[in-house]
Design an enzyme around this catalytic site. Structure first.
Site, PDB file in Angstrom:
ATOM      1  N   LEU A 123       0.809  -1.223   0.000  1.00 43.05           N
ATOM      2  CA  LEU A 123       0.000   0.000   0.000  1.00 43.05           C
ATOM      3  C   LEU A 123       0.841   1.271   0.000  1.00 43.05           C
ATOM      4  O   LEU A 123       1.942   1.309   0.552  1.00 43.05           O
ATOM      5  CB  LEU A 123      -0.934  -0.005   1.224  1.00 43.05           C
ATOM      6  CG  LEU A 123      -1.870  -1.207   1.335  1.00 43.05           C
ATOM      7  CD1 LEU A 123      -2.719  -1.107   2.602  1.00 43.05           C
ATOM      8  CD2 LEU A 123      -2.767  -1.339   0.106  1.00 43.05           C
ATOM      9  N   HIS A 169      -3.462   4.155  -2.555  1.00 48.14           N
ATOM     10  CA  HIS A 169      -4.447   3.254  -1.939  1.00 48.14           C
ATOM     11  C   HIS A 169      -5.144   3.951  -0.766  1.00 48.14           C
ATOM     12  O   HIS A 169      -6.355   3.832  -0.589  1.00 48.14           O
ATOM     13  CB  HIS A 169      -3.771   1.990  -1.403  1.00 48.14           C
ATOM     14  CG  HIS A 169      -3.101   1.145  -2.429  1.00 48.14           C
ATOM     15  ND1 HIS A 169      -1.731   1.031  -2.531  1.00 48.14           N
ATOM     16  CD2 HIS A 169      -3.609   0.346  -3.412  1.00 48.14           C
ATOM     17  CE1 HIS A 169      -1.423   0.198  -3.520  1.00 48.14           C
ATOM     18  NE2 HIS A 169      -2.538  -0.220  -4.075  1.00 48.14           N
ATOM     19  N   GLY A 173      -9.163   3.494  -8.292  1.00 43.57           N
ATOM     20  CA  GLY A 173      -8.323   4.632  -8.677  1.00 43.57           C
ATOM     21  C   GLY A 173      -8.389   4.921 -10.162  1.00 43.57           C
ATOM     22  O   GLY A 173      -8.414   4.001 -10.983  1.00 43.57           O
TER      23      GLY A 173
HETATM   24  P1  AMP Z   1      -3.596  -2.259  -6.896  1.00 45.93           P
HETATM   25  O1  AMP Z   1      -3.201  -2.617  -5.489  1.00 45.93           O
HETATM   26  O2  AMP Z   1      -2.463  -1.772  -7.722  1.00 45.93           O
HETATM   27  O3  AMP Z   1      -4.442  -3.315  -7.558  1.00 45.93           O
HETATM   28  O4  AMP Z   1      -4.542  -0.997  -6.757  1.00 45.93           O
HETATM   29  C1  AMP Z   1      -5.693  -1.023  -5.945  1.00 45.93           C
HETATM   30  C2  AMP Z   1      -6.499   0.221  -6.205  1.00 45.93           C
HETATM   31  O5  AMP Z   1      -5.718   1.370  -5.899  1.00 45.93           O
HETATM   32  C3  AMP Z   1      -6.929   0.349  -7.669  1.00 45.93           C
HETATM   33  O6  AMP Z   1      -8.270   0.833  -7.714  1.00 45.93           O
HETATM   34  C4  AMP Z   1      -5.966   1.369  -8.213  1.00 45.93           C
HETATM   35  O7  AMP Z   1      -6.476   2.111  -9.305  1.00 45.93           O
HETATM   36  C5  AMP Z   1      -5.766   2.268  -6.994  1.00 45.93           C
HETATM   37  N1  AMP Z   1      -4.508   3.008  -7.118  1.00 45.93           N
HETATM   38  C6  AMP Z   1      -3.273   2.495  -7.329  1.00 45.93           C
HETATM   39  N2  AMP Z   1      -2.373   3.500  -7.452  1.00 45.93           N
HETATM   40  C7  AMP Z   1      -3.051   4.658  -7.321  1.00 45.93           C
HETATM   41  C8  AMP Z   1      -2.696   6.048  -7.368  1.00 45.93           C
HETATM   42  N3  AMP Z   1      -1.443   6.439  -7.578  1.00 45.93           N
HETATM   43  N4  AMP Z   1      -3.671   6.961  -7.192  1.00 45.93           N
HETATM   44  C9  AMP Z   1      -4.961   6.574  -6.993  1.00 45.93           C
HETATM   45  N5  AMP Z   1      -5.360   5.296  -6.944  1.00 45.93           N
HETATM   46  C10 AMP Z   1      -4.432   4.350  -7.111  1.00 45.93           C
END
Ligand code: AMP
Length: 281
Positions: free
Chosen positions: A33, A37, A147
């Site tokens: 995270l 996140h 995100g």
């Molecule tokens: P992940 O753990 O990479 O699968 O991401 C989980 C959630 O966090 C997804 O909805 C991503 O789009 C969101 N997310 C990841 N990086 C970012 C960021 N830099 N800004 C906003 N949301 C993010």
């Protein structure tokens, strides 16, 4: 914060959290995270009476040559970050819990799943939509937070919710960036010092597209070819895609007459990074 690793346990915890009609928000993640996140968690806390997050490195969304085995899993750190945010439930299932032996059922958002990252990563979005549908069925949130960083994923999940009639509101949260504008990503941890500097090429490329647009150019094909021409020829950086698409259908746009999504993916060393920006006509 209640940590649940079995479906039965998390179902019971979510049922209790929704008791009396309380709003339950879900934030699905793969862990490792960062502030991106946490921005989703904070949006969920602000909008919902109870919040569940999930940490699951979903094997079915990784290709055979991708980074499933080395994907970072700093579990203790993730737990304390979520604990500090004051969420109610953390779901951390095993792969066997989510995919029981002999599972053969998949959820596919046809067409959209072959666009952008789906073209470069065959099967990726089938893995994403299958696990998200399972999480929606298990947690039964009224609201789920995603995100904007994963713009194609967001469009596909919106379509999944619409087509399968999930009674769930999807909230999109803006991209959270490092001080120098690099979009935060769990995969940024793979970058060495030189690659970290090179990774700014994604954001710079998007900025060039935005400049062309602000200067009055509305022909998406012209913007893309002008910007691609300035993409550095560097053996350590490889452009995967740069496209201007409709943010809902992910279809390429010819003339920008309303909202357009400029999406980029590039390999920096062996790390694949993505970023995007909206153009508002
Ligand atoms: P992940 O753990 O990479 O699968 O991401 C989980 C959630 O966090 C997804 O909805 C991503 O789009 C969101 N997310 C990841 N990086 C970012 C960021 N830099 N800004 C906003 N949301 C993010």
């Amino acid at each position: 914060m209640r940590i649940c690793s079995s479906i039965a346990e998390v179902r019971a915890a979510c049922l209790a959290a929704r008791a009396g009609g309380k709003t339950l928000g879900l934030v699905p993640t793969m862990g490792a995270l960062h502030e991106g996140h946490l921005s989703l968690v904070r949006a969920a806390k602000a909008k919902c009476e109870a919040v569940a997050a999930s940490i699951f490195v979903n094997p079915t969304q990784f290709g055979p040559t991708e980074d499933l085995a080395k994907y970072p899993r700093p579990f203790e750190r993730d737990c304390s970050m979520l604990q500090n945010e004051g969420i109610e439930i953390l779901f951390t299932p095993s792969a066997a819990e989510i995919y029981p032996p002999a599972s053969v059922t998949w959820v596919t958002v046809e067409g959209l799943s072959d666009k952008l990252d789906g073209r470069s990563r065959p099967g990726h979005f089938r893995g994403v939509t299958t696990v998200v549908a399972k999480l929606f069925n298990i947690v039964e949130p009224q609201v789920a937070f995603f995100g904007q960083k994963d713009a194609a994923q967001l469009a596909i999940i919106r379509r999944l919710v619409r087509d399968l009639h999930f009674p769930i509101q999807i909230v999109a949260c803006p991209i959270v960036r490092e001080a120098d504008s690099l979009a935060m990503s769990s995969r940024n941890a793979y970058l060495n010092k030189n690659e970290r500097a090179r990774a700014l090429v994604l954001q710079k490329t998007l900025q060039r597209a935005e400049e062309q647009f602000r200067a009055g150019e509305r022909n998406a094909v012209k913007i893309i070819s002008a910007v691609k021409a300035t993409f550095p020829s560097d053996p350590h950086v490889r452009l995967d895609y740069l496209e201007i698409v409709d943010p809902e259908t992910l279809e390429p746009i010819e003339t920008i007459s309303s909202t357009a999504l400029v999406a980029i993916a590039a390999f920096v060393g062996t790390t694949r990074l993505i970023d995007n920006v909206f153009l508002q006509a």
